[in-house]
Design a protein around this motif. Structure first.
Motif, mmCIF file in Angstrom:
data_model
loop_
_atom_site.group_PDB
_atom_site.id
_atom_site.type_symbol
_atom_site.label_atom_id
_atom_site.label_comp_id
_atom_site.label_asym_id
_atom_site.label_seq_id
_atom_site.Cartn_x
_atom_site.Cartn_y
_atom_site.Cartn_z
ATOM 1 N N UNK A 294 0.832 -1.200 0.000
ATOM 2 C CA UNK A 294 0.000 0.000 0.000
ATOM 3 C C UNK A 294 0.872 1.258 0.000
ATOM 4 N N UNK A 295 0.247 2.385 0.164
ATOM 5 C CA UNK A 295 0.966 3.643 0.326
ATOM 6 C C UNK A 295 0.996 4.000 1.806
ATOM 7 N N UNK A 296 2.180 4.199 2.349
ATOM 8 C CA UNK A 296 2.330 4.649 3.739
ATOM 9 C C UNK A 296 3.564 5.544 3.817
ATOM 10 N N UNK A 297 3.382 6.857 3.803
ATOM 11 C CA UNK A 297 4.530 7.772 3.850
ATOM 12 C C UNK A 297 5.326 7.691 5.144
ATOM 13 N N UNK A 298 4.732 7.087 6.185
ATOM 14 C CA UNK A 298 5.410 6.955 7.473
ATOM 15 C C UNK A 298 5.958 5.547 7.692
ATOM 16 N N UNK A 299 6.092 4.760 6.625
ATOM 17 C CA UNK A 299 6.627 3.405 6.757
ATOM 18 C C UNK A 299 7.991 3.446 7.433
ATOM 19 N N UNK A 300 8.238 2.484 8.330
ATOM 20 C CA UNK A 300 9.527 2.405 9.038
ATOM 21 C C UNK A 300 10.353 1.268 8.459
ATOM 22 N N UNK A 301 11.627 1.543 8.218
ATOM 23 C CA UNK A 301 12.576 0.495 7.855
ATOM 24 C C UNK A 301 13.748 0.574 8.817
#
Length: 306
Positions: A294-301
């Motif tokens: 999906x789209x998640x601008x706050x995704x953490x890696x």
């Protein structure tokens, strides 16, 4: 337990990740450091009116900085972080350990002992390879992978705008069946636990060493996300909001030399139920389970891959 500078340098690629973390707090969405060997190209300095005057390089196993206009004193990553946090000494070290999710002094798995502090200040540089897994183009009925991608590439897809419109549309659909159908036909997906010749457990080519835990219908997404990032046993590799918008996908490393994928999933599911009082989606036990992007601008890696 005291956290040493040596341990932090060991976990942050000589301290370069300290600079990257601090700079990202000021320049969201920008490339904050560009490496050339062990040196970096001039970067914006938030402590000098955002001018590209910051020079970062590795000297004797420690990342250091200068400012071409001498706006800040010569120093290292700890000095730079001190300008941002307003802390020093052990308090600064503890803050870096927390904010960068270094997990120094914490347990790092069900089957391992408490992490000890390294004795070597500057180990030989090793390029960290992100785990590989298979990528499939929509719809989900397509079981033949298009190519293999790694964790950083998946992170970029999720953070980018490729599926922003689809994600927004999906979350606006009220009918559950219609939403499920829309998701199945409009999102590319991956099999995070490995590479496959076909999406089927029997056609596994190589396990990625990753396990995905699905949390559905979460009432406090930000709260759970913060708790998972601080989990005492599991280091977070990737963490993002599910396509539906009311769940989380938590990707963690597993040690297949200690237990099988399915046994690990059962153990983790039991741990989560006991620790967080939450049930997890049982589909995670399947090695070939599909994970939509999906789209998640706050995704953490995990910062170690960046």
């Amino acid at each position: 337990m005291e956290i040493s500078r040596e341990a932090i340098l060991h976990k942050t690629h000589y301290g370069l990740n300290i600079y990257a973390y601090v700079l990202r707090q000021y320049y969201h969405g920008e490339t904050v450091l560009s490496l050339s060997g062990r040196d970096c190209k001039p970067a914006k300095n938030p402590f000098n009116a955002d001018k590209p005057t910051l020079i970062v390089k590795v000297v004797d196993g420690c990342a250091t900085h200068t400012d071409t206009e001498e706006a800040i004193a010569l120093g290292n990553g700890f000095d730079f972080a001190s300008l941002h946090f307003g802390l020093s000494g052990q308090k600064l070290n503890e803050k870096l350990n927390e904010e960068l999710h270094l997990r120094i002094g914490q347990k790092n798995g069900f089957y391992t002992q408490e992490e000890s502090q390294p004795q070597v200040v500057a180990p030989e540089p090793v390029k960290l390879k992100a785990p590989l897994f298979s990528f499939y183009t929509k719809p989900v009925t397509n079981i033949n992978p298009t190519r293999d991608i790694d964790l950083v590439q998946a992170y970029s897809i999720i953070k980018g705008d490729s599926f922003a419109a689809c994600t927004s549309t999906l979350r606006s659909i009220q009918d559950v069946k219609e939403a499920r159908k829309y998701k199945a036909f409009n999102f590319d997906y991956v099999t995070l636990s490995g590479t496959f010749s076909q999406r089927n457990d029997k056609h596994l080519r190589k396990h990625s060493g990753l396990l995905t835990i699905d949390f559905d219908h979460v009432s406090d997404l930000s709260g759970l996300k913060a708790e998972l990032l601080k989990d005492q046993y599991f280091e977070t590799e990737l963490l993002f909001v599910s396509p539906s918008g009311d769940g989380l996908k938590w990707v963690i490393p597993i040690e297949l030399t200690k237990a099988k994928h399915q046994d690990y999933f059962k153990a983790v599911a039991n741990y989560i139920q006991h620790t967080y009082k939450l049930e997890v989606d049982q589909s995670g036990k399947d090695i070939s389970r599909a994970c939509f992007l999906p789209h998640d601008p706050e995704v953490f890696i995990n910062p170690k891959y960046l």
